[in-house]
Enzyme design. Structure first.
Site, PDB file in Angstrom:
ATOM      1  N   GLY A  46       0.706  -1.118   0.141  1.00  0.00           N
ATOM      2  CA  GLY A  46      -0.083   0.004  -0.002  1.00  0.00           C
ATOM      3  C   GLY A  46       0.917   1.296  -0.122  1.00  0.00           C
ATOM      4  O   GLY A  46       2.017   1.336   0.633  1.00  0.00           O
ATOM      5  N   GLN A  51       3.354   9.855   0.863  1.00  0.00           N
ATOM      6  CA  GLN A  51       4.563   9.251   1.059  1.00  0.00           C
ATOM      7  C   GLN A  51       5.448   9.213  -0.268  1.00  0.00           C
ATOM      8  O   GLN A  51       6.779   8.807  -0.068  1.00  0.00           O
ATOM      9  CB  GLN A  51       4.206   7.631   1.176  1.00  0.00           C
ATOM     10  CG  GLN A  51       3.751   7.366   2.593  1.00  0.00           C
ATOM     11  CD  GLN A  51       3.550   5.752   2.628  1.00  0.00           C
ATOM     12  OE1 GLN A  51       2.578   5.164   2.264  1.00  0.00           O
ATOM     13  NE2 GLN A  51       4.491   5.269   3.186  1.00  0.00           N
ATOM     14  N   CYS A  94       5.831  -0.024   7.118  1.00  0.00           N
ATOM     15  CA  CYS A  94       5.554   0.901   6.329  1.00  0.00           C
ATOM     16  C   CYS A  94       6.908   1.320   5.467  1.00  0.00           C
ATOM     17  O   CYS A  94       7.921   1.139   6.187  1.00  0.00           O
ATOM     18  CB  CYS A  94       5.051   2.074   7.353  1.00  0.00           C
ATOM     19  SG  CYS A  94       4.662   3.578   6.469  1.00  0.00           S
ATOM     20  N   LEU A  95       6.510   1.958   4.340  1.00  0.00           N
ATOM     21  CA  LEU A  95       7.469   1.944   3.541  1.00  0.00           C
ATOM     22  C   LEU A  95       8.349   3.251   3.900  1.00  0.00           C
ATOM     23  O   LEU A  95       9.437   3.629   3.425  1.00  0.00           O
ATOM     24  CB  LEU A  95       6.968   2.308   1.947  1.00  0.00           C
ATOM     25  CG  LEU A  95       6.450   1.073   1.436  1.00  0.00           C
ATOM     26  CD1 LEU A  95       5.948   1.141   0.188  1.00  0.00           C
ATOM     27  CD2 LEU A  95       7.613  -0.197   1.366  1.00  0.00           C
ATOM     28  N   HIS A 136      -4.404   1.724   7.586  1.00  0.00           N
ATOM     29  CA  HIS A 136      -3.038   2.400   7.424  1.00  0.00           C
ATOM     30  C   HIS A 136      -2.871   3.477   6.600  1.00  0.00           C
ATOM     31  O   HIS A 136      -2.290   4.546   6.713  1.00  0.00           O
ATOM     32  CB  HIS A 136      -1.921   1.324   7.250  1.00  0.00           C
ATOM     33  CG  HIS A 136      -0.558   1.449   7.310  1.00  0.00           C
ATOM     34  ND1 HIS A 136       0.332   1.208   8.299  1.00  0.00           N
ATOM     35  CD2 HIS A 136       0.115   2.169   6.576  1.00  0.00           C
ATOM     36  CE1 HIS A 136       1.558   1.552   8.100  1.00  0.00           C
ATOM     37  NE2 HIS A 136       1.351   2.352   6.877  1.00  0.00           N
ATOM     38  N   GLU A 137      -3.218   3.235   5.250  1.00  0.00           N
ATOM     39  CA  GLU A 137      -3.071   4.295   4.186  1.00  0.00           C
ATOM     40  C   GLU A 137      -4.045   5.475   4.257  1.00  0.00           C
ATOM     41  O   GLU A 137      -3.298   6.695   4.138  1.00  0.00           O
ATOM     42  CB  GLU A 137      -3.292   3.329   2.781  1.00  0.00           C
ATOM     43  CG  GLU A 137      -2.441   2.482   2.399  1.00  0.00           C
ATOM     44  CD  GLU A 137      -0.968   2.695   2.816  1.00  0.00           C
ATOM     45  OE1 GLU A 137      -0.376   3.927   2.531  1.00  0.00           O
ATOM     46  OE2 GLU A 137      -0.190   1.572   3.192  1.00  0.00           O
ATOM     47  N   HIS A 140      -2.245   7.672   6.705  1.00  0.00           N
ATOM     48  CA  HIS A 140      -1.176   8.241   6.112  1.00  0.00           C
ATOM     49  C   HIS A 140      -1.935   9.754   5.489  1.00  0.00           C
ATOM     50  O   HIS A 140      -1.581  10.796   5.635  1.00  0.00           O
ATOM     51  CB  HIS A 140      -0.707   7.578   4.906  1.00  0.00           C
ATOM     52  CG  HIS A 140       0.247   6.814   5.367  1.00  0.00           C
ATOM     53  ND1 HIS A 140       1.522   7.415   6.114  1.00  0.00           N
ATOM     54  CD2 HIS A 140       0.669   5.568   5.151  1.00  0.00           C
ATOM     55  CE1 HIS A 140       2.528   6.543   6.332  1.00  0.00           C
ATOM     56  NE2 HIS A 140       2.120   5.330   5.708  1.00  0.00           N
TER      57      HIS A 140
HETATM   58 CO    CO Z   1       2.678   3.317   5.657  1.00  0.00          CO
END
Ligand code: CO
Length: 177
Positions: A46, A51, A94-95, A136-137, A140
């Site tokens: 995701g 991000q 998380c990226l 989660h996204e 963000h």
């Molecule tokens: Co994340």
């Protein structure tokens, strides 16, 4: 298509709620394509637009990591309109936080309202892993990060890594100025 730079914890763009998309133009379509390509390159499931440094309410998700076309989901202006009372607490990464993981309590199922890439309003009911990824996204997109909801023991375990990452990111941002 191009690979976009992922912004790490410490970058203020991750703390800022994203702006609603008013028109879906070629720019948004290209952004979505680039977000998918970027996400596959770093083996994520995701990715939210902020991000990759873009302040727009757009996310992409693919729990199959590029294996199944039908798992590719891109949403414009997503909102969660229902959370199940039932929750579970599972490990997330998380990226924007390389090598950092921790358990987060999330609703097991949710309903999302959004626009698809054609601008049509849609509602999605998702559960389990997908519900977790979407929560989660969408966090963000609201300027929130998973460390804020991480269980306390895990949060303490990653505390020094978090401080280091934040320091590194801030130093890199200063260098660029
Ligand atoms: Co994340």
């Amino acid at each position: 298509m191009s690979i976009l730079k992922i912004h790490y914890y410490g970058d203020p763009i991750l703390e800022k709620p994203t702006s609603i998309v008013k028109n879906i133009t070629a720019n948004e379509i290209a952004l979505v394509e680039n977000m998918f390509e970027t996400m596959y390159t770093v083996e994520g499931i995701g990715l939210a637009a902020n991000q990759v440094g873009v302040n727009k309410r757009i996310l992409v998700i693919d729990a199959s990591r590029g294996q199944l076309k039908k798992e590719r989901v891109a949403l414009i202006n997503p909102e969660i309109i229902f959370y199940s009372k039932e929750t579970d607490c599972l490990k997330e990464g998380c990226l924007s936080f390389p090598d950092i993981e921790g358990a987060v309590e999330r609703a097991i199922s949710i309903v999302i309202r959004a626009l698809n890439l054609n601008g049509d309003p849609i509602e999605l009911e998702v559960k389990e892993l997908l519900a977790r990824i979407f929560q989660h996204e969408i966090d963000h997109l609201n300027g929130r990060m998973f460390i804020e909801k991480m269980n306390q023991i895990d949060r303490q375990m990653v505390d020094s890594k978090l401080k280091k990452l934040k320091k590194q990111t801030i130093a890199q941002l200063k260098e660029k100025k």
